[in-house]
Design a protein around this motif. Structure first.
Motif, short mmCIF file in Angstrom:
data_model
loop_
_atom_site.label_atom_id
_atom_site.label_comp_id
_atom_site.label_asym_id
_atom_site.label_seq_id
_atom_site.Cartn_x
_atom_site.Cartn_y
_atom_site.Cartn_z
N ARG A 100 0.94 -1.12 0.07
CA ARG A 100 0.16 -0.12 0.03
C ARG A 100 1.08 1.14 -0.02
O ARG A 100 0.50 2.19 -0.67
N LYS B 99 -6.14 -10.30 -5.50
CA LYS B 99 -5.14 -11.12 -6.04
C LYS B 99 -3.78 -10.84 -5.55
O LYS B 99 -3.27 -9.94 -5.09
N VAL C 38 0.10 -10.00 -5.76
CA VAL C 38 1.07 -9.06 -6.51
C VAL C 38 2.36 -9.98 -7.14
O VAL C 38 2.67 -10.73 -6.06
N ARG D 82 -9.51 1.41 3.62
CA ARG D 82 -8.97 0.49 2.63
C ARG D 82 -9.98 0.04 1.68
O ARG D 82 -11.07 -0.29 1.52
#
Ligand SMILES: Nc1ncnc2c1ncn2[C@@H]1O[C@H](COP(=O)(O)OP(=O)(O)OP(=O)(O)O)[C@@H](O)[C@H]1O
Ligand SMILES: O=c1ccn([C@@H]2O[C@H](COP(=O)(O)O)[C@@H](O)[C@H]2O)c(=O)[nH]1
Ligand SMILES: [Mg+2]
Length: 222
Positions: free
Chosen positions: A68, A90, A92, A164
């Motif tokens: 993030r 998913k 990364v 979020r």
């Protein structure tokens, strides 16, 4: 052709020399202690890590937090990709996450901090293999276990204030699916090596922490 062979172009010889000088993995088990912290979305990994940091002086590195931060970093070439992967629940590509973790560990080691809780990682088998080959071998894995119903409740409640992008019902369903299909095999893999400590997480934060401490009491001298 061998390393240092004069027939090999100088640029290639330089690269070979650099690779030979970089230890694999980057940190030995004497230099750093790594504990992986796994469990479903919203089970309480971050919450319990915060308790461990307070009481045992660990460095807490959350792979999700690092991603993030990278996503929000101005000029990041991976910002959009990370944003899409997180929203879709998913995983990364491992090169990105491992580079972020390795850099963060290097910064800490420079200041003498060497005990790491790596939270929310490895989430996929390729990450587990590559991290342990290139960065550091883990001591053990903490696996926080809870029903989806309880995790869903915690995430939706957190979503009221977290901001979020993945604390919403659509993303949460995708994160649960990824956890079962992609991350559980990692836990099973470490189980075959007898390296998993399972902690039930349905009770209150304090009760879970008491149980966690009990389960790891003989490992805290690391
Ligand atoms: N034992 C508990 N009982 C009730 N609520 C809890 C408990 N543990 C954590 N929570 C709350 O549940 C939410 C999720 O906790 P936390 O952020 O620690 O989970 P996480 O496993 O790190 O989640 P994520 O996988 O999304 O990063 C937070 O709002 C936290 O305060
Ligand atoms: O190794 C990792 C860890 C995380 N992600 C992505 O980030 C989100 C959020 O992770 P949290 O641990 O819940 O903060 C996760 O759903 C993945 O999309 C990742 O790709 N790789
Ligand atoms: Mg977390």
């Amino acid at each position: 052709m061998k390393l240092g062979d004069p027939e090999i172009p100088i640029e290639v010889r330089e690269k070979q020399a650099m690779a030979a000088a970089t230890p694999v993995p980057a940190f030995s088990r004497d230099e750093v202690k790594v504990i992986f912290v796994l469990g479903g979305p919203g089970v309480g990994k971050g919450t319990q890590c915060a308790h461990l940091v307070r009481d045992y002086n660990f460095v807490h590195l959350s792979a999700g937090d690092l991603l993030r931060a990278e996503q929000a970093r101005e000029g990041s070439e991976f910002g959009e990709l990370i944003s899409t992967y997180i929203r879709e629940g998913k995983i990364v590509p491992q090169e990105i996450t491992i580079a972020l973790l390795r850099n963060a560990m290097q910064d800490e080691v420079k200041t003498g901090r060497t005990k790491f809780l790596i939270d929310g990682f490895p989430r996929k088998m390729d990450q587990a293999v590559k991290f342990e080959e290139d960065v550091a071998v883990s001591e053990f894995t903490l696996y926080f276990e809870c029903t989806e119903e309880v995790m869903l409740h915690r995430l939706l409640k957190r979503g009221e204030t977290s901001g979020r992008a993945d604390d919403n019902i659509e993303s949460i369903k995708k994160r649960f699916k990824t956890f079962v299909e992609t991350s559980m095999p990692v836990i099973d893999y470490y189980r075959t090596q007898n390296k998993v400590i399972t902690v039930p997480c349905e009770k209150t934060k304090e009760e879970v922490y008491d149980l966690l401490k009990e389960k790891i009491s003989d490992r805290m001298s690391i």
